[in-house]
Design a protein around this motif. Structure first.
Motif, mmCIF file in Angstrom:
data_model
loop_
_atom_site.group_PDB
_atom_site.id
_atom_site.type_symbol
_atom_site.label_atom_id
_atom_site.label_comp_id
_atom_site.label_asym_id
_atom_site.label_seq_id
_atom_site.Cartn_x
_atom_site.Cartn_y
_atom_site.Cartn_z
ATOM 1 N N TYR A 14 11.430 7.347 -4.788
ATOM 2 C CA TYR A 14 12.531 6.665 -4.660
ATOM 3 C C TYR A 14 12.457 5.751 -5.726
ATOM 4 C CZ TYR A 14 16.250 3.576 -2.899
ATOM 5 O OH TYR A 14 17.525 3.042 -2.808
ATOM 6 N N PRO A 15 13.351 5.449 -6.640
ATOM 7 C CA PRO A 15 13.410 4.543 -7.768
ATOM 8 C C PRO A 15 13.594 3.161 -7.530
ATOM 9 C CG PRO A 15 15.592 5.764 -7.445
ATOM 10 C CD PRO A 15 14.807 6.205 -6.503
ATOM 11 N N SER A 16 12.362 2.606 -6.836
ATOM 12 C CA SER A 16 12.469 1.066 -6.704
ATOM 13 C C SER A 16 11.309 0.574 -7.599
ATOM 14 C CB SER A 16 12.027 0.967 -5.071
ATOM 15 O OG SER A 16 10.725 1.410 -5.062
ATOM 16 N N ASN A 17 10.744 1.371 -8.624
ATOM 17 C CA ASN A 17 9.991 0.895 -9.642
ATOM 18 C C ASN A 17 8.647 0.055 -9.074
ATOM 19 O OD1 ASN A 17 11.245 1.373 -11.831
ATOM 20 N ND2 ASN A 17 12.681 -0.383 -11.569
ATOM 21 N N THR A 43 13.858 7.957 3.371
ATOM 22 C CA THR A 43 12.611 7.916 2.779
ATOM 23 C C THR A 43 11.390 7.980 3.669
ATOM 24 O OG1 THR A 43 12.641 5.296 2.581
ATOM 25 C CG2 THR A 43 13.601 6.685 0.970
ATOM 26 N N LYS A 44 10.115 8.233 3.047
ATOM 27 C CA LYS A 44 8.994 8.028 3.788
ATOM 28 C C LYS A 44 7.964 7.198 3.036
ATOM 29 C CE LYS A 44 7.458 12.727 2.251
ATOM 30 N NZ LYS A 44 7.346 13.917 2.532
ATOM 31 N N LEU A 45 6.818 6.600 3.629
ATOM 32 C CA LEU A 45 5.962 5.879 2.992
ATOM 33 C C LEU A 45 4.677 7.058 2.883
ATOM 34 C CD1 LEU A 45 5.893 2.274 4.473
ATOM 35 C CD2 LEU A 45 7.419 3.598 2.218
ATOM 36 N N VAL A 46 4.275 7.270 1.665
ATOM 37 C CA VAL A 46 3.265 8.052 1.377
ATOM 38 C C VAL A 46 1.912 7.162 1.080
ATOM 39 C CG1 VAL A 46 2.434 9.961 0.309
ATOM 40 C CG2 VAL A 46 4.713 9.916 0.725
ATOM 41 N N PHE A 47 0.916 7.548 1.483
ATOM 42 C CA PHE A 47 -0.569 6.766 1.289
ATOM 43 C C PHE A 47 -1.403 7.725 0.797
ATOM 44 C CE2 PHE A 47 1.424 4.524 4.789
ATOM 45 C CZ PHE A 47 1.301 3.185 4.640
ATOM 46 N N TYR A 48 -1.938 7.660 -0.341
ATOM 47 C CA TYR A 48 -3.095 8.654 -0.832
ATOM 48 C C TYR A 48 -4.331 7.608 -0.607
ATOM 49 C CZ TYR A 48 -6.307 11.086 -3.655
ATOM 50 O OH TYR A 48 -7.479 11.923 -4.084
ATOM 51 N N ARG A 62 14.454 6.184 8.481
ATOM 52 C CA ARG A 62 15.150 5.175 7.938
ATOM 53 C C ARG A 62 14.843 5.031 6.300
ATOM 54 N NH1 ARG A 62 17.344 2.113 12.045
ATOM 55 N NH2 ARG A 62 16.258 2.314 13.877
ATOM 56 N N LYS A 63 15.703 4.180 5.701
ATOM 57 C CA LYS A 63 15.217 4.246 4.135
ATOM 58 C C LYS A 63 14.509 2.801 4.182
ATOM 59 C CE LYS A 63 18.282 5.284 1.228
ATOM 60 N NZ LYS A 63 19.519 5.769 0.377
ATOM 61 N N TRP A 64 12.968 3.212 3.600
ATOM 62 C CA TRP A 64 12.016 2.110 3.589
ATOM 63 C C TRP A 64 11.630 2.420 2.121
ATOM 64 C CZ3 TRP A 64 8.210 3.799 7.798
ATOM 65 C CH2 TRP A 64 8.651 3.390 9.137
ATOM 66 N N ILE A 65 11.782 1.322 1.375
ATOM 67 C CA ILE A 65 11.443 1.122 -0.155
ATOM 68 C C ILE A 65 10.571 0.106 -0.186
ATOM 69 C CG2 ILE A 65 13.861 2.273 -0.684
ATOM 70 C CD1 ILE A 65 14.582 -0.806 -1.523
ATOM 71 N N CYS A 66 10.110 0.074 -1.607
ATOM 72 C CA CYS A 66 9.174 -0.951 -2.181
ATOM 73 C C CYS A 66 8.052 -1.310 -1.401
ATOM 74 C CB CYS A 66 9.954 -2.345 -2.272
ATOM 75 S SG CYS A 66 11.301 -2.240 -3.559
ATOM 76 N N PRO A 67 7.415 -0.416 -0.943
ATOM 77 C CA PRO A 67 6.158 -0.591 -0.115
ATOM 78 C C PRO A 67 5.000 -1.426 -0.983
ATOM 79 C CG PRO A 67 5.999 1.645 -0.810
ATOM 80 C CD PRO A 67 7.271 1.030 -1.283
ATOM 81 N N LEU A 79 10.636 -2.837 2.326
ATOM 82 C CA LEU A 79 11.968 -3.282 2.688
ATOM 83 C C LEU A 79 12.722 -2.027 3.691
ATOM 84 C CD1 LEU A 79 13.213 -4.788 -0.707
ATOM 85 C CD2 LEU A 79 13.297 -5.950 1.465
ATOM 86 N N GLU A 80 13.241 -2.462 4.693
ATOM 87 C CA GLU A 80 13.986 -1.476 5.360
ATOM 88 C C GLU A 80 15.586 -1.509 4.978
ATOM 89 O OE1 GLU A 80 13.150 -0.114 9.246
ATOM 90 O OE2 GLU A 80 15.111 -0.829 9.706
ATOM 91 N N LEU A 81 16.208 -0.592 4.427
ATOM 92 C CA LEU A 81 17.614 -0.686 4.134
ATOM 93 C C LEU A 81 18.622 -0.356 4.759
ATOM 94 C CD1 LEU A 81 17.602 0.383 0.031
ATOM 95 C CD2 LEU A 81 17.158 -2.009 1.021
ATOM 96 N N GLN A 82 19.833 -0.994 5.235
ATOM 97 C CA GLN A 82 20.671 -0.726 6.158
ATOM 98 C C GLN A 82 22.186 0.082 5.470
ATOM 99 O OE1 GLN A 82 19.428 -0.929 9.201
ATOM 100 N NE2 GLN A 82 17.668 -2.091 8.536
#
Length: 194
Positions: A14-17, A43-48, A62-67, A79-82
């Motif tokens: 996701y392009p959130s820089n 979106t999904k949050l990915v942890f390595y 949901r749309k989760w960005i900027c983790p 951030l969760e976007l609505q």
């Protein structure tokens, strides 16, 4: 040993820089395409995990960005976007996924690049009516502890360390790294790059 190596393959980011790392994890947000309803992209949050050399995923359609993950790997924010343009900043315990705090924002307010730290603080940039301010929030006490207005300056990328908030602050056409001293409220440039 001064050598780079590929650890894992990234999906459609996701392009959130935003990319965040801790002592054990790197976390980012990837787009999940809905096979039938393309407007339902989430979106999904990915942890390595460096220690286990494997990926883990958080998702709930949901749309989760900027983790952002704290340096000790204990806390996670995103951030969760609505669909109406509003957003919610959420802070969890990483291991248990327990929701510690959440802050809701109207669609006229944009939250930029929130960063969680391990000392109970979170920093983010608030953009409202063309003006930006840095906010330092205590997610354990559920309150804002400091704010600083920067007008229309193109600030970005806050990072908390001890009594300082580091961030990008332009000098003419070039971004420099500056720091805001939370104790005496002063601003000082720490780089002078051409």
């Amino acid at each position: 040993n001064s050598k780079e190596r590929k650890l894992c393959l990234l999906g459609p980011i996701y392009p959130s820089n935003m990319l965040s790392a801790s002592d054990q994890f790197v976390v980012w947000s990837e787009i999940m395409y809905h096979p039938r309803w393309t407007q339902k992209q989430h979106t999904k949050l990915v942890f390595y995990d460096f220690k286990r050399n494997e990926k883990a995923i958080w998702t709930n359609n949901r749309k989760w960005i900027c983790p952002s993950i704290s340096s000790d790997s204990k806390y996670l924010s995103y951030l969760e976007l609505q669909n109406d343009g509003s957003s919610t900043l959420k802070i969890h315990e990483k291991e248990t996924k327990y929701l510690i705090d959440s802050i809701s924002f109207h669609s006229s307010i944009q939250v930029i690049q929130p960063r969680v730290s391990s000392n109970g603080l979170l920093s983010y940039i608030l953009l409202q009516h063309g003006h930006k301010q840095i906010v330092v929030y205590n997610y354990l006490q559920h309150k804002v502890i400091s704010k600083r207005d920067f007008g229309s300056n193109n600030i970005a990328s806050t990072f908390l360390h001890e009594d300082f908030v580091y961030f990008n602050l332009p000098v003419g056409p070039v971004d420099q790294i500056a720091r805001w001293n939370l104790k005496d409220n002063s601003i000082r440039y720490v780089t002078q790059s051409p």
